[in-house]
Enzyme design. Structure first.
Site, PDB file in Angstrom:
ATOM      1  N   LYS A  83       0.829  -1.210   0.000  1.00 48.47           N
ATOM      2  CA  LYS A  83       0.000   0.000   0.000  1.00 48.47           C
ATOM      3  C   LYS A  83       0.864   1.262   0.000  1.00 48.47           C
ATOM      4  O   LYS A  83       0.610   2.200  -0.752  1.00 48.47           O
ATOM      5  CB  LYS A  83      -0.950  -0.021   1.208  1.00 48.47           C
ATOM      6  CG  LYS A  83      -1.987  -1.139   1.138  1.00 48.47           C
ATOM      7  CD  LYS A  83      -2.962  -1.097   2.298  1.00 48.47           C
ATOM      8  CE  LYS A  83      -2.381  -1.661   3.575  1.00 48.47           C
ATOM      9  NZ  LYS A  83      -2.136  -3.117   3.504  1.00 48.47           N
ATOM     10  N   THR A  84       1.882   1.290   0.842  1.00 52.03           N
ATOM     11  CA  THR A  84       2.783   2.448   0.892  1.00 52.03           C
ATOM     12  C   THR A  84       3.558   2.591  -0.403  1.00 52.03           C
ATOM     13  O   THR A  84       3.721   3.701  -0.936  1.00 52.03           O
ATOM     14  CB  THR A  84       3.747   2.321   2.080  1.00 52.03           C
ATOM     15  OG1 THR A  84       3.008   2.118   3.290  1.00 52.03           O
ATOM     16  CG2 THR A  84       4.601   3.567   2.225  1.00 52.03           C
ATOM     17  N   ASP A 128      -0.895   6.234   6.944  1.00 47.42           N
ATOM     18  CA  ASP A 128      -0.950   4.791   7.156  1.00 47.42           C
ATOM     19  C   ASP A 128      -1.794   4.476   8.394  1.00 47.42           C
ATOM     20  O   ASP A 128      -1.864   5.287   9.325  1.00 47.42           O
ATOM     21  CB  ASP A 128       0.466   4.242   7.333  1.00 47.42           C
ATOM     22  CG  ASP A 128       0.541   2.740   7.103  1.00 47.42           C
ATOM     23  OD1 ASP A 128      -0.436   2.165   6.588  1.00 47.42           O
ATOM     24  OD2 ASP A 128       1.581   2.146   7.446  1.00 47.42           O
ATOM     25  N   THR A 177      -5.482  -1.713   7.380  1.00 38.18           N
ATOM     26  CA  THR A 177      -5.671  -3.166   7.386  1.00 38.18           C
ATOM     27  C   THR A 177      -7.056  -3.526   7.884  1.00 38.18           C
ATOM     28  O   THR A 177      -7.435  -4.695   7.856  1.00 38.18           O
ATOM     29  CB  THR A 177      -4.608  -3.836   8.285  1.00 38.18           C
ATOM     30  OG1 THR A 177      -4.667  -3.249   9.594  1.00 38.18           O
ATOM     31  CG2 THR A 177      -3.214  -3.622   7.717  1.00 38.18           C
ATOM     32  N   ARG A 236       6.256  -8.416   1.211  1.00 41.11           N
ATOM     33  CA  ARG A 236       7.141  -8.040   2.315  1.00 41.11           C
ATOM     34  C   ARG A 236       7.812  -9.273   2.909  1.00 41.11           C
ATOM     35  O   ARG A 236       9.005  -9.263   3.228  1.00 41.11           O
ATOM     36  CB  ARG A 236       6.349  -7.291   3.399  1.00 41.11           C
ATOM     37  CG  ARG A 236       7.217  -6.827   4.565  1.00 41.11           C
ATOM     38  CD  ARG A 236       6.372  -6.121   5.610  1.00 41.11           C
ATOM     39  NE  ARG A 236       5.789  -4.895   5.077  1.00 41.11           N
ATOM     40  CZ  ARG A 236       4.779  -4.256   5.654  1.00 41.11           C
ATOM     41  NH1 ARG A 236       4.205  -4.753   6.732  1.00 41.11           N
ATOM     42  NH2 ARG A 236       4.322  -3.144   5.131  1.00 41.11           N
TER      43      ARG A 236
END
Length: 355
Positions: A83-84, A128, A177, A236
């Site tokens: 997302k980032t 975030d 999330t 990740r």
């Protein structure tokens, strides 16, 4: 495009002149630069999320032709899916700066007001874990997102005056999330809402191959696929595992990651063929052996395992649910026949008939 964050300048916290210094400022800066270097800067190098990328390309092209900022965007989904990174790609494609912060860092009204007042026309503000915004910060955001104004008050008691301070038009990108924990009024102010999906093994294999190239790690196609299968559908995790497997290959072999080396390394890390680690397996075994396969409440499981409830909900459960190894029922968590088979319970069909 530049990226501005509200992270503390950790380098100032260390005296690099001390003889026994364990953590040097240069090392921290190198780690930061490495993390930024492996992040894709364009849609072409951003792997996965194909449908979302096509939608965003059209939206960005339309915004450029209108010479207007993008609509506010909300990305939601499990952690580690990019997302980032996607927010950075959008800023790069729009040719604007991006300011990155997180909701827990915006505790006081002046925090959110300060960052909004510092924005320039067309810039992107990325928040975030936006579902963790407190009510005051959320109320401040409403007019800023909708009308590009800040409602402020001056004076005290009978001399209080309300001022509307204009803001340059900007784009807010929120990431969470837990989309269900966003309030309705905040969620409705986002013009574009998208869910990021788990990656396929083939997509993760491409991510791993790309990262290996940036790290100058030699890896075979089968080696990349072996790591991908155990990465829980999450880039990740894949990027983290390739470093560990590379260490194993360097010490135990010639440094080249093959399928055999990858499997041996991941077995050593106790990550099984489905990507489950020891915590995941302990969770499933606890439900099977102590609670007859479930259902059992999440608080009970957290207490029995000595884990935090949020750790189980945010880290363990998303993938176990996606993999079909765990079920959520109104009465609690329950294992599936697939979980019994994966963990090697020979009489899985008989046990499942009892649940």
């Amino acid at each position: 495009m530049s990226i501005i964050t509200d992270e503390t300048n950790f380098e100032k916290s260390f005296d690099i002149n001390k003889k026994n210094q364990n953590i040097k400022a240069e090392t921290i800066e190198f780690d930061r630069n490495f993390e930024n270097s492996i992040r894709p800067k364009s849609f072409e190098s951003y792997i996965g999320q194909s449908a979302l990328k096509e939608t965003l390309k059209i939206t960005i092209e339309a915004a450029k032709k209108r010479e207007m900022p993008l609509d506010h965007l909300l990305f939601y989904g499990p952690p580690g899916l990019g997302k980032t990174t996607l927010a950075g790609v959008i800023a790069e494609q729009m040719g604007v700066d991006i300011k990155i912060t997180s909701a827990p860092a915006l505790e006081r009204p002046r925090d959110i007001i300060g960052i909004l007042m510092s924005l320039k026309g067309g810039e992107i503000l990325f928040i975030d874990e936006i579902h963790r915004l407190n009510k005051v910060a959320e109320e401040i955001l409403y007019p800023a997102m909708e009308d590009f104004f800040l409602d402020m008050t001056t004076g005290k008691s009978q001399t209080v005056k309300t001022l509307r301070v204009p803001l340059p038009k900007f784009t807010l990108i929120g990431a969470t999330t837990k989309a269900g924990e966003l309030s309705g009024p905040l969620r409705d102010r986002f013009g574009i809402i998208h869910r990021l999906e788990f990656y396929t093994d083939e997509e993760l294999s491409q991510v791993i191959t790309r990262t290996a190239g940036l790290l100058n790690i030699e890896i075979t196609k089968d080696g990349a696929l072996a790591i991908a299968r155990r990465s829980r559908g999450t880039p990740r995790i894949a990027n983290r595992l390739i470093k560990r497997v590379s260490d194993y290959a360097l010490v135990k072999s010639d440094g080249k990651i093959t399928e055999n080396i990858a499997n041996k390394a991941l077995d050593t890390l106790k990550i099984d063929i489905c990507g489950l680690d020891s915590t995941d397996r302990s969770l499933l075994k606890m439900i099977i052996e102590k609670y007859d396969g479930g259902p059992v409440g999440i608080e009970t499981l957290a207490a029995a395992l000595g884990e935090d409830v949020r750790t189980l909900e945010d880290v363990c459960e998303p993938f176990l649910l996606q993999a079909g190894l765990l079920q959520r029922t109104p009465r609690g968590r329950k294992v599936t026949p697939a979980a019994l088979r994966h963990l090697g319970y020979k009489n899985a069909s008989e046990q499942q008939s009892l649940f």
